[in-house]
Scaffold this motif. Sequence first.
Motif, PDB file in Angstrom:
ATOM      1  N   ARG A 294       6.062  -2.461  -4.645  1.00 44.14           N
ATOM      2  CA  ARG A 294       5.801  -3.329  -3.488  1.00 44.14           C
ATOM      3  C   ARG A 294       6.451  -2.793  -2.223  1.00 44.14           C
ATOM      4  NH1 ARG A 294       9.586  -7.910  -3.969  1.00 44.14           N
ATOM      5  NH2 ARG A 294      10.932  -6.283  -3.088  1.00 44.14           N
ATOM      6  N   ASP A 295       7.720  -2.394  -2.313  1.00 38.64           N
ATOM      7  CA  ASP A 295       8.440  -1.913  -1.139  1.00 38.64           C
ATOM      8  C   ASP A 295       7.845  -0.614  -0.612  1.00 38.64           C
ATOM      9  OD1 ASP A 295      10.094  -4.081  -1.314  1.00 38.64           O
ATOM     10  OD2 ASP A 295      11.717  -3.026  -2.338  1.00 38.64           O
ATOM     11  N   VAL A 296       7.415   0.267  -1.518  1.00 38.37           N
ATOM     12  CA  VAL A 296       6.773   1.509  -1.089  1.00 38.37           C
ATOM     13  C   VAL A 296       5.463   1.189  -0.369  1.00 38.37           C
ATOM     14  CG1 VAL A 296       5.620   3.606  -1.899  1.00 38.37           C
ATOM     15  CG2 VAL A 296       7.830   2.953  -2.868  1.00 38.37           C
ATOM     16  N   MET A 297       4.740   0.208  -0.885  1.00 39.44           N
ATOM     17  CA  MET A 297       3.461  -0.171  -0.292  1.00 39.44           C
ATOM     18  C   MET A 297       3.627  -0.662   1.145  1.00 39.44           C
ATOM     19  SD  MET A 297       0.788  -3.157  -1.480  1.00 39.44           S
ATOM     20  CE  MET A 297       1.895  -4.445  -0.861  1.00 39.44           C
ATOM     21  N   ILE A 298       4.708  -1.414   1.410  1.00 33.53           N
ATOM     22  CA  ILE A 298       4.917  -1.932   2.760  1.00 33.53           C
ATOM     23  C   ILE A 298       5.820  -1.012   3.593  1.00 33.53           C
ATOM     24  CG2 ILE A 298       4.549  -4.309   2.033  1.00 33.53           C
ATOM     25  CD1 ILE A 298       7.515  -4.757   2.011  1.00 33.53           C
TER      26      ILE A 298
ATOM     27  N   ILE B 194      -3.313 -12.981   3.809  1.00 33.15           N
ATOM     28  CA  ILE B 194      -3.428 -13.631   2.504  1.00 33.15           C
ATOM     29  C   ILE B 194      -3.583 -12.610   1.379  1.00 33.15           C
ATOM     30  CG2 ILE B 194      -4.837 -15.164   1.084  1.00 33.15           C
ATOM     31  CD1 ILE B 194      -3.193 -16.631   3.104  1.00 33.15           C
ATOM     32  N   LEU B 195      -4.443 -11.613   1.592  1.00 29.75           N
ATOM     33  CA  LEU B 195      -4.629 -10.592   0.563  1.00 29.75           C
ATOM     34  C   LEU B 195      -3.342  -9.816   0.355  1.00 29.75           C
ATOM     35  CD1 LEU B 195      -6.429  -9.066  -1.401  1.00 29.75           C
ATOM     36  CD2 LEU B 195      -7.147  -7.590   0.505  1.00 29.75           C
ATOM     37  N   GLY B 196      -2.651  -9.497   1.432  1.00 32.53           N
ATOM     38  CA  GLY B 196      -1.385  -8.773   1.334  1.00 32.53           C
ATOM     39  C   GLY B 196      -0.343  -9.563   0.561  1.00 32.53           C
ATOM     40  N   ILE B 197      -0.316 -10.881   0.794  1.00 30.77           N
ATOM     41  CA  ILE B 197       0.619 -11.745   0.066  1.00 30.77           C
ATOM     42  C   ILE B 197       0.310 -11.721  -1.430  1.00 30.77           C
ATOM     43  CG2 ILE B 197       1.314 -14.139  -0.310  1.00 30.77           C
ATOM     44  CD1 ILE B 197       0.894 -14.595   2.703  1.00 30.77           C
ATOM     45  N   LEU B 198      -0.969 -11.811  -1.770  1.00 29.79           N
ATOM     46  CA  LEU B 198      -1.373 -11.800  -3.179  1.00 29.79           C
ATOM     47  C   LEU B 198      -1.002 -10.476  -3.846  1.00 29.79           C
ATOM     48  CD1 LEU B 198      -2.828 -13.030  -5.585  1.00 29.79           C
ATOM     49  CD2 LEU B 198      -4.982 -12.152  -4.651  1.00 29.79           C
ATOM     50  N   ILE B 199      -1.271  -9.369  -3.158  1.00 32.21           N
ATOM     51  CA  ILE B 199      -0.978  -8.056  -3.730  1.00 32.21           C
ATOM     52  C   ILE B 199       0.526  -7.848  -3.882  1.00 32.21           C
ATOM     53  CG2 ILE B 199      -1.077  -5.562  -3.300  1.00 32.21           C
ATOM     54  CD1 ILE B 199      -3.789  -6.033  -1.955  1.00 32.21           C
ATOM     55  N   ALA B 200       1.291  -8.222  -2.858  1.00 35.17           N
ATOM     56  CA  ALA B 200       2.749  -8.054  -2.909  1.00 35.17           C
ATOM     57  C   ALA B 200       3.351  -8.887  -4.030  1.00 35.17           C
ATOM     58  CB  ALA B 200       3.371  -8.429  -1.564  1.00 35.17           C
ATOM     59  N   SER B 201       2.881 -10.103  -4.185  1.00 31.39           N
ATOM     60  CA  SER B 201       3.398 -10.981  -5.236  1.00 31.39           C
ATOM     61  C   SER B 201       3.018 -10.477  -6.615  1.00 31.39           C
ATOM     62  CB  SER B 201       2.866 -12.405  -5.040  1.00 31.39           C
ATOM     63  OG  SER B 201       3.306 -12.936  -3.814  1.00 31.39           O
TER      64      SER B 201
ATOM     65  N   PHE C   9       6.235 -13.013  -2.517  1.00 36.96           N
ATOM     66  CA  PHE C   9       5.673 -13.885  -1.487  1.00 36.96           C
ATOM     67  C   PHE C   9       6.555 -13.888  -0.236  1.00 36.96           C
ATOM     68  CE2 PHE C   9       5.757 -18.098   0.486  1.00 36.96           C
ATOM     69  CZ  PHE C   9       4.425 -18.296   0.802  1.00 36.96           C
ATOM     70  N   LEU C  10       7.866 -14.035  -0.431  1.00 37.41           N
ATOM     71  CA  LEU C  10       8.790 -14.085   0.705  1.00 37.41           C
ATOM     72  C   LEU C  10       8.847 -12.753   1.445  1.00 37.41           C
ATOM     73  CD1 LEU C  10      11.707 -16.118  -0.920  1.00 37.41           C
ATOM     74  CD2 LEU C  10       9.976 -16.944   0.694  1.00 37.41           C
ATOM     75  N   VAL C  11       8.824 -11.649   0.695  1.00 35.74           N
ATOM     76  CA  VAL C  11       8.820 -10.321   1.329  1.00 35.74           C
ATOM     77  C   VAL C  11       7.547 -10.138   2.149  1.00 35.74           C
ATOM     78  CG1 VAL C  11       8.684  -7.836   0.892  1.00 35.74           C
ATOM     79  CG2 VAL C  11      10.310  -9.241  -0.381  1.00 35.74           C
ATOM     80  N   ALA C  12       6.425 -10.589   1.594  1.00 33.58           N
ATOM     81  CA  ALA C  12       5.148 -10.474   2.308  1.00 33.58           C
ATOM     82  C   ALA C  12       5.159 -11.292   3.595  1.00 33.58           C
ATOM     83  CB  ALA C  12       4.013 -10.938   1.397  1.00 33.58           C
ATOM     84  N   ILE C  13       5.735 -12.499   3.534  1.00 37.58           N
ATOM     85  CA  ILE C  13       5.810 -13.355   4.719  1.00 37.58           C
ATOM     86  C   ILE C  13       6.686 -12.697   5.790  1.00 37.58           C
ATOM     87  CG2 ILE C  13       6.696 -15.531   5.625  1.00 37.58           C
ATOM     88  CD1 ILE C  13       4.062 -15.809   4.110  1.00 37.58           C
ATOM     89  N   LYS C  14       7.819 -12.135   5.374  1.00 33.36           N
ATOM     90  CA  LYS C  14       8.728 -11.475   6.322  1.00 33.36           C
ATOM     91  C   LYS C  14       8.051 -10.300   7.010  1.00 33.36           C
ATOM     92  CE  LYS C  14      13.063 -12.645   3.945  1.00 33.36           C
ATOM     93  NZ  LYS C  14      14.226 -12.097   3.186  1.00 33.36           N
ATOM     94  N   ASN C  15       7.140  -9.635   6.303  1.00 25.71           N
ATOM     95  CA  ASN C  15       6.452  -8.476   6.864  1.00 25.71           C
ATOM     96  C   ASN C  15       5.097  -8.848   7.474  1.00 25.71           C
ATOM     97  OD1 ASN C  15       7.884  -5.682   6.058  1.00 25.71           O
ATOM     98  ND2 ASN C  15       8.277  -7.188   4.456  1.00 25.71           N
ATOM     99  N   ARG C  16       4.857 -10.146   7.608  1.00 25.42           N
ATOM    100  CA  ARG C  16       3.677 -10.665   8.293  1.00 25.42           C
ATOM    101  C   ARG C  16       2.365 -10.143   7.685  1.00 25.42           C
ATOM    102  NH1 ARG C  16       5.000 -13.125  12.944  1.00 25.42           N
ATOM    103  NH2 ARG C  16       2.875 -12.832  13.782  1.00 25.42           N
ATOM    104  N   LEU C  17       2.298 -10.136   6.361  1.00 25.80           N
ATOM    105  CA  LEU C  17       1.071  -9.718   5.688  1.00 25.80           C
ATOM    106  C   LEU C  17       0.067 -10.867   5.673  1.00 25.80           C
ATOM    107  CD1 LEU C  17       2.461  -7.747   2.580  1.00 25.80           C
ATOM    108  CD2 LEU C  17       2.081  -6.955   4.928  1.00 25.80           C
TER     109      LEU C  17
END
Length: 204
Positions: free
Chosen positions: A137-141, A31-38, A21-29
């Motif tokens: 997750r990191d590869v995805m972003i 809602i869907l991006g946050i769910l997938i990253a988490s 969740f925190l990584v997704a927020i830092k990368n400005r994803l």
Amino acid sequence: MPEFFIFADIIGITAFSISGFLVAIKNRLDILGILIASALTALGGGIIRDAILCSTPFAFSSLYPAITLFLSLFAAFVFKLYNKPSLEQKWIFVVSDTIGLVAFSITGAILAINAEYNFFGIMILSFITAMGGGVTRDVMINQVPTVLISDFYGSIAVIVALLLALLETLDILNALSISSVAIFSIVLRLIAFKRGWQLPKFNA
């Protein structure tokens, strides 16, 4: 799986969900991006592990991993953790994350041992279970996987696998010895975090 490992698994999923969740927020994803990253962070390693073992992913056959994931994300929004970027450096998060890391490493190693994998297989499956989700997750972003450049973190999964493989070789792998490995690994990780231990790097 002993009940305390299930408890540790829930703690790990919670911590890894919030980490994603925190990584997704830092990368400005979004809602869907946050769910997938988490979801990738918390469940990805176990799914990859089970695929290697040719079994139905545990996250798809049991309800508590998904429930834990969604409850963790709900809590993250309710408590506005997106306004607390330094949360990953707080001791309460570090301790819970460490318990999850060790629990995932142990389950991966134990499943590899039960499948009669060799030493290399035990180490890889342990590492993938603990680190696979975060790496995916990191590869995805599109960023270098954190485990490859961060502190003494991924090394814990390798150490867990080495110790459990040794215990199996010596035929003393049991609940007590596994618990001892868990406690040792958790303490080692916390000491490494406190003292800022890192593996050596080479400059080009």
